[in-house]
Motif scaffolding. Structure first.
Motif, PDB file in Angstrom:
ATOM      1  N   ALA A 297       0.525  -3.123  13.338  1.00  0.00           N
ATOM      2  CA  ALA A 297       0.052  -2.468  14.883  1.00  0.00           C
ATOM      3  C   ALA A 297      -0.842  -4.347  14.472  1.00  0.00           C
ATOM      4  N   GLU A 298      -1.528  -4.661  14.123  1.00  0.00           N
ATOM      5  CA  GLU A 298      -3.077  -6.019  14.241  1.00  0.00           C
ATOM      6  C   GLU A 298      -2.886  -7.020  13.863  1.00  0.00           C
ATOM      7  N   THR A 299      -1.390  -7.346  13.096  1.00  0.00           N
ATOM      8  CA  THR A 299      -1.081  -8.564  12.889  1.00  0.00           C
ATOM      9  C   THR A 299       0.227  -9.409  13.594  1.00  0.00           C
ATOM     10  N   THR A 300      -0.165 -10.592  13.838  1.00  0.00           N
ATOM     11  CA  THR A 300       0.721 -11.291  14.556  1.00  0.00           C
ATOM     12  C   THR A 300       1.490 -12.479  13.859  1.00  0.00           C
ATOM     13  N   ARG A 301       0.295 -12.633  13.120  1.00  0.00           N
ATOM     14  CA  ARG A 301       1.104 -14.272  12.023  1.00  0.00           C
ATOM     15  C   ARG A 301       2.329 -13.835  10.904  1.00  0.00           C
ATOM     16  N   ALA A 302       3.093 -14.393  11.496  1.00  0.00           N
ATOM     17  CA  ALA A 302       4.797 -14.220  10.708  1.00  0.00           C
ATOM     18  C   ALA A 302       5.051 -14.680   9.291  1.00  0.00           C
TER      19      ALA A 302
ATOM     20  N   ASP B 192       1.197  -1.584  -0.249  1.00  0.00           N
ATOM     21  CA  ASP B 192      -0.060  -0.100  -0.389  1.00  0.00           C
ATOM     22  C   ASP B 192       0.928   1.838   0.151  1.00  0.00           C
ATOM     23  N   VAL B 193       0.102   2.408  -0.646  1.00  0.00           N
ATOM     24  CA  VAL B 193       1.663   3.399  -0.647  1.00  0.00           C
ATOM     25  C   VAL B 193       1.205   4.478   0.897  1.00  0.00           C
ATOM     26  N   SER B 194       0.136   3.915   1.842  1.00  0.00           N
ATOM     27  CA  SER B 194       0.101   5.056   2.481  1.00  0.00           C
ATOM     28  C   SER B 194       0.497   4.336   4.001  1.00  0.00           C
ATOM     29  N   GLU B 195       0.845   4.941   4.568  1.00  0.00           N
ATOM     30  CA  GLU B 195       2.642   4.633   5.513  1.00  0.00           C
ATOM     31  C   GLU B 195       1.502   4.494   6.694  1.00  0.00           C
ATOM     32  N   ASN B 196      -0.076   5.463   6.508  1.00  0.00           N
ATOM     33  CA  ASN B 196      -0.329   5.338   8.059  1.00  0.00           C
ATOM     34  C   ASN B 196      -1.743   4.047   8.131  1.00  0.00           C
ATOM     35  N   MET B 197      -1.692   3.515   6.842  1.00  0.00           N
ATOM     36  CA  MET B 197      -2.517   2.273   7.203  1.00  0.00           C
ATOM     37  C   MET B 197      -1.810   1.382   7.590  1.00  0.00           C
ATOM     38  N   LEU B 198      -0.502   1.449   6.951  1.00  0.00           N
ATOM     39  CA  LEU B 198       0.433  -0.098   6.687  1.00  0.00           C
ATOM     40  C   LEU B 198       0.858   0.326   8.544  1.00  0.00           C
ATOM     41  N   ALA B 199       0.575   0.824   8.936  1.00  0.00           N
ATOM     42  CA  ALA B 199       1.602   1.660  10.741  1.00  0.00           C
ATOM     43  C   ALA B 199       0.482   0.380  11.211  1.00  0.00           C
TER      44      ALA B 199
ATOM     45  N   HIS C 226       4.117  -9.944   5.779  1.00  0.00           N
ATOM     46  CA  HIS C 226       4.601  -8.891   5.283  1.00  0.00           C
ATOM     47  C   HIS C 226       4.445  -7.691   4.886  1.00  0.00           C
ATOM     48  N   TYR C 227       3.996  -6.695   5.106  1.00  0.00           N
ATOM     49  CA  TYR C 227       3.901  -5.906   3.899  1.00  0.00           C
ATOM     50  C   TYR C 227       4.702  -4.405   3.840  1.00  0.00           C
ATOM     51  N   LYS C 228       4.622  -4.072   2.274  1.00  0.00           N
ATOM     52  CA  LYS C 228       5.274  -3.599   2.152  1.00  0.00           C
ATOM     53  C   LYS C 228       4.830  -1.634   1.511  1.00  0.00           C
TER      54      LYS C 228
END
Lengths: 222, 222
Positions: A62-67, A51-58, A70-72
């Motif tokens: 924060a809500e992702t626990t599974r290893a 995603d282009v939005s750093e706010n959304m990725l943050a 990944h986000y980019k």
């Protein structure tokens, strides 16, 4: 309602997805990561949300626990998958914001394994086409969606969520042509509006049967 | 203008056709036989035109001299090709009058040789959808085509050419699903309206760029 279940078209889009167990999945325009986490929960071996939005990725991180997730951060106008290794590219309501969709589809297709699939939703061209969006009525008082500009593709400025958002209007024919040029063979196409049963359960959706709100597409790398 | 050249979408539909030299061609809803004679002129080995109207077939026969062209009176709701021997099934603006299009497509597919093609035009779903057809204007005075009923498929009564003509409204998604169910793989889809150049030459067509009038489909027997 929130997350995937907050999107009325999700059950239809979900039904177009292949089984994800052991698969490598790419989510183009992942937002808060709802689909990424769902895919991981379905047993996907690896999920990459972009995603282009750093706010959304943050918030997604924060809500992702599974290893396996990944986000980019990347602009889809330029993003290319890191390697040709994905079984599924998914995208929900992102492509109609892109000016160079042809370029993205070519790069995504290159990132798919043979037989890999693309499943995506976009705003239906009937939504993106008119210069002025909004309901009117016909001579019998039936809610009516005014269409113009359908064959003149290109930018449309709307005031949804934020003022001056620019969407790119493309015809259905153009979406299908872009898939073909990217080496992707159409396998399914649905024009989503609520079912009669959904309207019975949500009477405020009744107008939405007058014209489809979303175009859902599935294609396979040839 | 008359015959095929009187139909503004004909050049686009023509460009979707395969070469016809030596081919066996079926024309579903042949009317006065314009396409049948054109196909014969392209070197088709055999052309069979089918129509329900004896009056139209009488004129078609009177205007046809080539021995490779034959006509048969039949209702497309029940017609089946005489044998599985055709390379191309063609149909111009006939399918949206049929209630059992699924049945016809299954029978036509059975009549195609392996690799055989279907090329057809129908009224675009934006044309068949609204309960009341006709131009309005948006708040800026731009010609606008009011759409409703898109997801409620079925009969529509219009007063075009004759009073009380019944057309069957189907979504684009449904047309593609009907092709798939008949074992026909979509190879091309176009939403026809006049080009900018055509409008410059025919200013009276300018409204027609606001929404496509015809849906053109090509498919191949899988």
């Amino acid at each position: 309602m929130h997350g995937l279940d907050g999107a009325p078209e999700w059950p239809t889009l979900q039904a177009m997805l292949p089984g994800l167990a052991g698969k490598r999945v790419l989510d183009l325009g992942c937002g808060f990561g709802w689909f990424c986490r769902w895919a991981a929960g379905q047993g996907a071996a690896e999920v990459l949300g972009v995603d282009v939005s750093e706010n959304m990725l943050a918030r997604a991180r924060a809500e992702t626990t599974r290893a396996t997730v990944h986000y980019k951060r990347a602009d889809l106008e330029r993003f290319a998958p890191p390697q040709p290794a994905f079984d599924l590219a998914y995208s929900s309501l992102a492509f109609h914001y892109l000016t160079d969709l042809a370029g993205l589809l070519a790069r995504v297709s290159a990132g798919l394994l043979p037989g890999g699939q693309l499943v995506c939703s976009v705003e239906h061209p009937l939504m993106t086409s008119p210069r002025h969006q909004g309901w009117t009525q016909d001579e019998s008082g039936v809610p009516t969606w005014p269409v113009n500009g359908y064959l003149d593709e290109g930018p449309r400025v709307t005031d949804w969520l934020a003022k001056g958002v620019v969407k790119q209007h493309r015809s259905i024919a153009t979406y299908l042509e872009l898939l073909r040029r990217a080496g992707l063979v159409l396998t399914d196409l649905r024009e989503w509006g609520p079912s009669v049963e959904q309207v019975a359960a949500n009477p405020e959706w009744s107008n939405e049967r007058q014209r489809p709100a979303f175009l859902l597409l599935a294609a396979r790398k040839s």
